[in-house]
Scaffold this motif. Structure first.
Motif, PDB file in Angstrom:
ATOM      1  N   ARG A  52       0.821  -1.210   0.000  1.00  0.00           N
ATOM      2  CA  ARG A  52       0.000   0.000   0.000  1.00  0.00           C
ATOM      3  C   ARG A  52       0.857   1.262   0.000  1.00  0.00           C
ATOM      4  NH1 ARG A  52      -4.000  -2.808  -1.410  1.00  0.00           N
ATOM      5  NH2 ARG A  52      -5.411  -3.686   0.093  1.00  0.00           N
ATOM      6  N   ALA A  53       1.916   1.211  -0.808  1.00  0.00           N
ATOM      7  CA  ALA A  53       2.871   2.319  -0.862  1.00  0.00           C
ATOM      8  C   ALA A  53       2.235   3.532  -1.520  1.00  0.00           C
ATOM      9  CB  ALA A  53       4.121   1.906  -1.641  1.00  0.00           C
ATOM     10  N   ALA A  54       2.420   4.690  -0.904  1.00  0.00           N
ATOM     11  CA  ALA A  54       1.887   5.923  -1.475  1.00  0.00           C
ATOM     12  C   ALA A  54       2.587   6.262  -2.780  1.00  0.00           C
ATOM     13  CB  ALA A  54       2.044   7.070  -0.480  1.00  0.00           C
ATOM     14  N   ALA A  55       3.835   5.853  -2.914  1.00  0.00           N
ATOM     15  CA  ALA A  55       4.584   6.114  -4.145  1.00  0.00           C
ATOM     16  C   ALA A  55       4.061   5.294  -5.311  1.00  0.00           C
ATOM     17  CB  ALA A  55       6.066   5.814  -3.928  1.00  0.00           C
ATOM     18  N   ALA A  56       3.245   4.280  -5.029  1.00  0.00           N
ATOM     19  CA  ALA A  56       2.734   3.409  -6.086  1.00  0.00           C
ATOM     20  C   ALA A  56       1.445   3.925  -6.691  1.00  0.00           C
ATOM     21  CB  ALA A  56       2.508   2.007  -5.529  1.00  0.00           C
TER      22      ALA A  56
END
Length: 105
Positions: A52-56
């Motif tokens: 759940r990476a924000a960068a993704a």
């Protein structure tokens, strides 16, 4: 949550890289298709599912923000091209006459 399943991005990327699609795209548009965006979308989707990476997240203008996803085609990145021929306002004066055979013109 991604707007589409990650497998959709994978299959779009595989289709984009296929020989048949590349040949058709080159024939129709005069250049090879840019498939990197599909791969980037797939990688970002998998990263989102894993951690759940924000960068993704999908960059602005991508799917889920009103714009289409990484769709290959003439409208992506280049804008629409103009018409090939100039449109006429009325037919030629002798449009009803039969064509002459064997003349190039």
């Amino acid at each position: 949550q991604p707007p589409r399943p990650c497998e959709d991005y994978w299959w779009e990327w595989k289709h984009c890289r296929g020989l048949r699609h590349a040949f058709h795209h080159y024939y129709a548009h005069g250049e090879l298709p840019a498939c990197g965006r599909w791969r980037d979308d797939y990688t970002a989707c998998r990263a989102w599912e894993r951690e759940r990476a924000a960068a993704a997240r999908v960059p602005p203008g991508g799917e889920g923000r009103g714009g289409p996803p990484a769709e290959p085609g003439p409208t992506r990145g280049r804008g629409r091209r103009g018409a090939v021929w100039a449109l006429r306002s009325c037919p030629p004066p002798e449009w009803h006459r039969p064509l002459e055979r064997g003349t190039a013109g």
